[in-house]
Design a protein around this motif. Structure first.
Motif, short mmCIF file in Angstrom:
data_model
loop_
_atom_site.label_atom_id
_atom_site.label_comp_id
_atom_site.label_asym_id
_atom_site.label_seq_id
_atom_site.Cartn_x
_atom_site.Cartn_y
_atom_site.Cartn_z
N TYR A 882 3.33 -16.42 -8.23
CA TYR A 882 1.77 -15.95 -8.60
C TYR A 882 1.33 -14.70 -7.52
O TYR A 882 1.88 -14.50 -6.51
N ALA A 883 0.51 -14.35 -8.62
CA ALA A 883 0.50 -13.20 -7.84
C ALA A 883 -1.24 -12.92 -8.56
O ALA A 883 -1.46 -12.59 -9.36
N ARG A 884 -2.08 -11.77 -7.86
CA ARG A 884 -3.15 -11.13 -7.78
C ARG A 884 -2.85 -9.49 -7.80
O ARG A 884 -2.34 -9.14 -6.78
N VAL A 885 -3.71 -8.98 -8.69
CA VAL A 885 -3.36 -7.91 -8.53
C VAL A 885 -4.92 -7.16 -8.98
O VAL A 885 -5.06 -7.42 -10.39
N HIS A 936 -3.94 -0.25 -9.73
CA HIS A 936 -3.43 -1.27 -9.66
C HIS A 936 -2.26 -1.29 -8.13
O HIS A 936 -1.19 -1.77 -8.34
N ARG A 937 -2.58 -2.75 -7.79
CA ARG A 937 -1.56 -3.09 -6.23
C ARG A 937 -2.08 -4.78 -5.85
O ARG A 937 -2.83 -5.10 -6.51
N TYR A 938 -0.27 -5.87 -5.29
CA TYR A 938 -1.04 -7.04 -5.08
C TYR A 938 -2.17 -6.59 -3.99
O TYR A 938 -1.88 -6.08 -3.08
N HIS A 939 -2.91 -7.57 -3.94
CA HIS A 939 -3.76 -7.58 -3.01
C HIS A 939 -3.98 -8.53 -2.78
O HIS A 939 -3.45 -10.11 -3.07
N VAL A 940 -5.22 -9.30 -1.89
CA VAL A 940 -5.55 -10.70 -1.45
C VAL A 940 -4.99 -10.45 -0.13
O VAL A 940 -5.28 -10.70 1.38
N PHE A 941 -3.63 -11.19 -0.95
CA PHE A 941 -2.38 -11.55 -0.06
C PHE A 941 -1.16 -10.63 0.14
O PHE A 941 0.29 -10.37 0.69
N ASP A 942 -1.21 -9.09 -0.31
CA ASP A 942 -0.77 -8.37 -0.15
C ASP A 942 0.78 -8.39 -1.35
O ASP A 942 1.81 -6.79 -1.07
N GLU A 943 1.09 -9.46 -1.25
CA GLU A 943 2.22 -9.33 -1.83
C GLU A 943 2.46 -10.49 -3.32
O GLU A 943 1.63 -11.58 -2.61
N PRO A 944 3.33 -10.65 -3.67
CA PRO A 944 3.96 -12.35 -5.27
C PRO A 944 4.30 -13.29 -3.98
O PRO A 944 4.84 -13.08 -2.50
N TRP A 945 3.69 -14.14 -4.30
CA TRP A 945 4.14 -15.91 -3.66
C TRP A 945 5.28 -16.05 -4.33
O TRP A 945 5.03 -16.36 -5.45
N TYR A 946 6.59 -16.78 -4.66
CA TYR A 946 6.85 -17.78 -5.28
C TYR A 946 7.93 -19.05 -4.00
O TYR A 946 6.65 -19.71 -3.27
#
Length: 948
Positions: A882-885, A936-946
């Motif tokens: 899961y990721a937020r971009v 565009h970058r991973y934000h909120v938690f600054d990285e994807p979660w697995y």
């Protein structure tokens, strides 16, 4: 060149044997390859990308002649032999049909030579050798077939038998194209077993009819003898002398043609300039709505800039004699001043860009209205101006068809995102300068002093309805197709290739309207147009589209009638009132969907039917006035010989535009062979994005930047919200066409523009087996669209839901919508993913309806507390990431992405694992770490979660 002196005849051959030789060797090439191919490689040449024997049991032409040795060599050898006879046939046809003061035989001969060369191109450069050049030669050959066929028919000598056979074979050839395209779509899009075999029969029929059409020349060439003379006597004693050749008497030569007289090339250039001038007007006018839309879009309500819609009412000022006289005397400069609209892309500030285009629209409407009025007493010139305006409109639709529904000279584009602004401006200046030259003709039609005229007010009503109807429905070839779109499996037309059919019918309607103005201006034609409008409004799929085609044919056909009639009146109550009522209708057709944000909106909520009825009643008023006006003319507008000659140039260019449209449709035809990014991992990467109608923060079209982000995120499935752009105020665009074609994805547009939503769309690398469109309960606020689609994901059926709920101001709507969506998600027996815009806080209120027992769905990350709009839910499928971009400057909403794996045990544990434990094929791209790329970058938690 004539011989230096008479000589002995060595050999004499009747011209018909050239045609016979051409026919024999051409058929030998194709049929010989077919026989050899069936004998040696039958099962291989009937195999296609979807099916083989016994589902498919007859080979296509391309598979037979181009794929394998030795059948390919058989074909090439005989085609090489055919080429000599082919060049001779073209030459003899030119000699037979040439005559003084006519350029048409030379033009058709040049087309014949071009067609012969391109035939060699696609014959000897196979798709295996170079797919692009093979297609270029093939398209060029097919495009040249139409002018060659029509030219041969037009130049046919008065041989009744030959003319009859030409008409038969030409009719069979072009008639075969319809089922050919139909069964190709059945094979390529619907993947129907056996459809390609039926397609192959029609494809072979095209070959037979094409060669047979040229074989008819044998009946005409009997008048020729091809003679070889020995002018020096070197062959004496070696060959038997033939009788001396007798010349055909001049009285037997054929000198009759449908197109006698010179082809005046400056007149053709004038027509081209006029048409491009009309194209520029429509390009500027259609761009105005997009610029206006930017402001309420970002203000979330009335902004005040909407008043610029009224830029079109400038013809009202032509009611003032001084302004009318000044404008007519300075038409060139009035038109030239409107070209500042093509410079607007240089204006960076959105408000100033809007004002620039508003001024251009003001001047364009003023100039065109004054010009029509100024030419009212010269029916030939008036008809030419109307044709230029109408064909320019068709050209603008073709330009959008070629450019994925964006006009390349719009001010929301620049060279970095597909704009041709500089080229368009340069051509526009040249075209307008040439188009507005002073005419050398004098005089005009005689109109009796007591001639009757219809009502100028009714004429204005008719123009208002006409302008609105063609702009709202026909300015983009896909608009009516999306009105009748009903999801998968496909049971109706597609934007590509059927957009070309819409353009062809528009052109045919205009042609008939010019040729038979009494017919298209009659109440009978009006009734048929009204029936078409009713079918378009009330039905979906093919039935609705056929109604739309009937309406398109009528609207373009009646346009010359209504405009020429209105030009006989004072331009203020006709063109001024017409453009004012057009503006009213533009607002009306926005109000029906934007009712939640505008004063008085609930009164017209979801009443597209009212819009269609009002439009047709307005056009009916114009027809009533036109019938009265025409009955008062002692000399009708029916074209004089000069008028017919002028119109011919415009109509020839209109025909050329049809060839261009067909080529575009061929090049854009979907391949339907799309592959996911990580098929070896059986991974499905899904995302949700609210694209804000494809206008970025700086008023630029955002399709290409969106494409880059979706591609770099490696999304296999993406839901797009706020995606319905098929209204005048949004430019009649469709972002999904560009994204789907460039990214290689199937697309479901979702509920169409006549369903009164802001839009939802689904793009998928996986085949869409079935889709259903939902309009969720919305008793107070805006309609909530949803797509329920079943995808074939690595052989497993997975349901994907794309959903946009109502606004925060309407809590009851959102409660009802949550219950409705929960029911349909719960009813799904398959693995499911929801890509949504919910307007809720995590674990509060309606969240517990969307997530939990009522729906059977799970939140992709329950601990993500920072969400409000976008959510991804899932069930019965393994979640792995899961990721937020961040959105950059493209829109006002981020991209959320989830990764899922098909065929592995499902776990709903929220325990996260480090990226090092994740196989490389299942990881998110590193490109978006840190500062990311293009905002565009991973934000909120600054990285994807697995997840394990």
């Amino acid at each position: 060149m004539a011989p230096r002196k008479d000589g002995d005849v060595v050999v004499s051959i009747n011209g018909k044997y050239v045609s016979w030789g051409h026919t024999l060797f051409a058929y030998a090439a194709f049929l010989g390859a077919l026989i050899v191919g069936v004998a040696l490689h039958y099962h291989k040449i009937v195999q296609n990308e979807h099916y083989g024997y016994p589902d498919e049991w007859f080979p296509s032409v391309s598979a037979t002649i181009g794929d394998r040795y030795p059948e390919r060599s058989v074909f090439m050898i005989f085609i090489a032999i055919t080429s000599g006879a082919r060049f001779a046939l073209v030459g003899l046809w030119y000699l037979l049909t040439r005559r003084p003061n006519s350029n048409l035989p030379g033009i058709i001969a040049a087309v014949g030579l071009f067609r012969t060369v391109t035939c060699g191109g696609w014959t000897y450069v196979t798709s295996t050798d170079d797919h692009d050049w093979h297609d270029i030669f093939m398209i060029s050959y097919l495009v040249a077939t139409l002018p060659w066929t029509l030219g041969c028919l037009a130049l046919s000598p008065p041989n009744a038998k030959a003319v009859k056979y030409r008409k038969v074979f030409a009719g069979l050839f072009f008639g075969t194209l319809v089922p050919l395209i139909y069964f190709f779509i059945q094979h390529k899009v619907h993947r129907v077993a056996g459809a390609y075999t039926i397609y192959a029969f029609f494809e072979w029929s095209l070959i037979l009819f094409d060669v047979a059409f040229d074989a008819v020349t044998a009946l005409d060439f009997e008048t020729f003898e091809i003679v070889v003379k020995d002018v020096q006597g070197l062959s004496r004693g070696y060959v038997q002398m033939l009788p001396r050749y007798s010349k055909v008497r001049p009285s037997t030569l054929i000198q009759t043609s449908t197109f006698d007289g010179p082809y005046y090339w400056p007149a053709m250039l004038d027509a081209a300039a006029d048409i491009f001038h009309g194209f520029v007007f429509w390009s500027i006018l259609t761009s105005l709505g997009v610029l206006v839309w930017y402001f309420p879009l970002w203000h979330m309500g009335i902004s005040g800039y909407e008043v610029m819609v009224m830029s079109t009412i400038s013809p009202l000022f032509l009611g003032i004699p001084f302004i009318r006289s000044l404008t007519i005397r300075n038409l060139r400069w009035a038109h030239m001043s409107s070209l500042v609209g093509l410079l607007a892309w240089l204006v960076k500030d959105p408000a100033n860009r809007l004002f620039t285009v508003g001024f251009a629209v003001w001047m364009g409407c003023l100039a065109w209205s004054a010009e029509w009025y100024a030419e009212r007493r010269d029916s030939a010139r008036l008809q030419s101006r109307i044709l230029a305006w109408c064909i320019g409109f068709i050209l603008s639709s073709i330009a959008k068809f070629a450019n994925h529904t964006n006009n390349p000279i719009w001010p929301i584009l620049h060279s970095g995102i597909g704009g041709w602004n500089k080229t368009g401006l340069a051509l526009a200046v040249i075209a307008v300068w040439r188009s507005t030259r002073s005419s050398s003709t004098s005089g005009g039609d005689y109109i009796a002093p007591n001639a009757k005229k219809g009502s100028s007010v009714l004429a204005g009503l008719g123009l208002g309805g006409l302008f609105f109807a063609i702009h709202s429905l026909l300015s983009d070839s896909s608009t009516m197709i999306l009105w009748v779109w009903d999801g998968y499996p496909v049971q109706g037309p597609l934007a590509v290739p059927h957009g070309a059919l819409t353009i062809f019918v528009m052109s045919a309607g205009l042609f008939v309207g010019v040729a038979l103005p009494r017919l298209l201006g009659s109440w009978t034609a009006y009734g048929l147009g009204a029936v078409g409008a009713a079918f378009l409004t009330c039905y979906s799929n093919w039935r609705g589209y056929y109604g739309g085609l009937a309406l398109a044919f009528y609207l373009m056909g009646v346009a010359p009638v209504l405009i020429s009639s209105a030009a006989q009146h004072n331009p203020a109550p006709t063109f001024g009132l017409g453009f004012f009522l057009y503006n009213v209708m533009v607002l009306f057709h926005v109000w029906v969907v934007a009712y939640a944000f505008v004063p008085g909106g609930p009164l017209v909520r979801e009443h597209t039917d009212w819009i269609m009825i009002t439009t047709m009643l307005m056009i009916g008023a114009g027809v009533f006035s036109a019938l009265t006006t025409d009955s008062g003319h002692q000399q009708k507008i029916k074209a004089s010989p000069r008028g017919r000659k002028q119109s011919a140039y415009y109509l020839h260019l209109l025909l050329a535009l049809q060839l261009l449209t067909a080529s575009i449709a061929y090049l854009r035809f979907p391949t339907n062979d799309y592959q996911p990014y990580h098929k070896d991992e059986k991974l499905i990467t899904a995302g949700i994005w609210t694209i804000h109608f494809s206008l970025d923060n700086d008023m630029w079209s955002s399709e290409r930047r969106m494409r880059d982000a979706l591609k770099e995120l490696e999304l296999d499935v993406v839901g797009l919200l706020e995606s319905d752009l098929q209204r005048i105020i949004m430019g009649n665009r469709d972002t999904t066409q560009y994204l789907a074609e460039d990214l290689g994805m199937y697309v479901d547009y979702g509920p169409g523009p006549n369903k009164h939503t802001w839009g939802s769309a689904l793009l998928s690398k996986f085949p869409i087996l079935n889709s259903t469109h939902h309009l969720l309960p919305s008793p107070v606020g805006e309609l909530a669209p949803a797509i329920e689609a079943t995808l074939d994901v690595y052989g497993t059926q997975v349901d994907v839901f794309v959903f946009h709920s109502g606004q925060e101001e309407d809590p009851e709507d959102r409660r009802l919508q949550s219950e409705y969506l929960a029911r349909i998600m719960k009813a799904s027996p398959r693995p499911a993913i929801l890509l949504s815009y919910l307007v809720i806080k995590p674990k509060e209120g309606n969240y517990n309806t969307y997530v939990g027992e009522k729906s059977g769905m799970h939140d992709i990350e329950p601990s993500d507390w920072d969400r409000w709009c976008e959510y991804i839910l899932y069930k019965d499928i393994k979640r792995v990431g899961y990721a937020r971009v961040s959105r950059g400057t493209i829109t006002d909403t981020e991209i959320q992405v989830g990764k899922f794996v098909v065929g592995e045990p499902v776990s709903y544990s929220d325990e996260r694992i480090p990226e090092e434990q994740v196989p490389p094929g299942r990881r998110f791209p590193a490109l978006f770490r840190g500062e990311g790329v293009r905002g565009h970058r991973y934000h909120v938690f600054d990285e994807p979660w697995y997840y394990a």
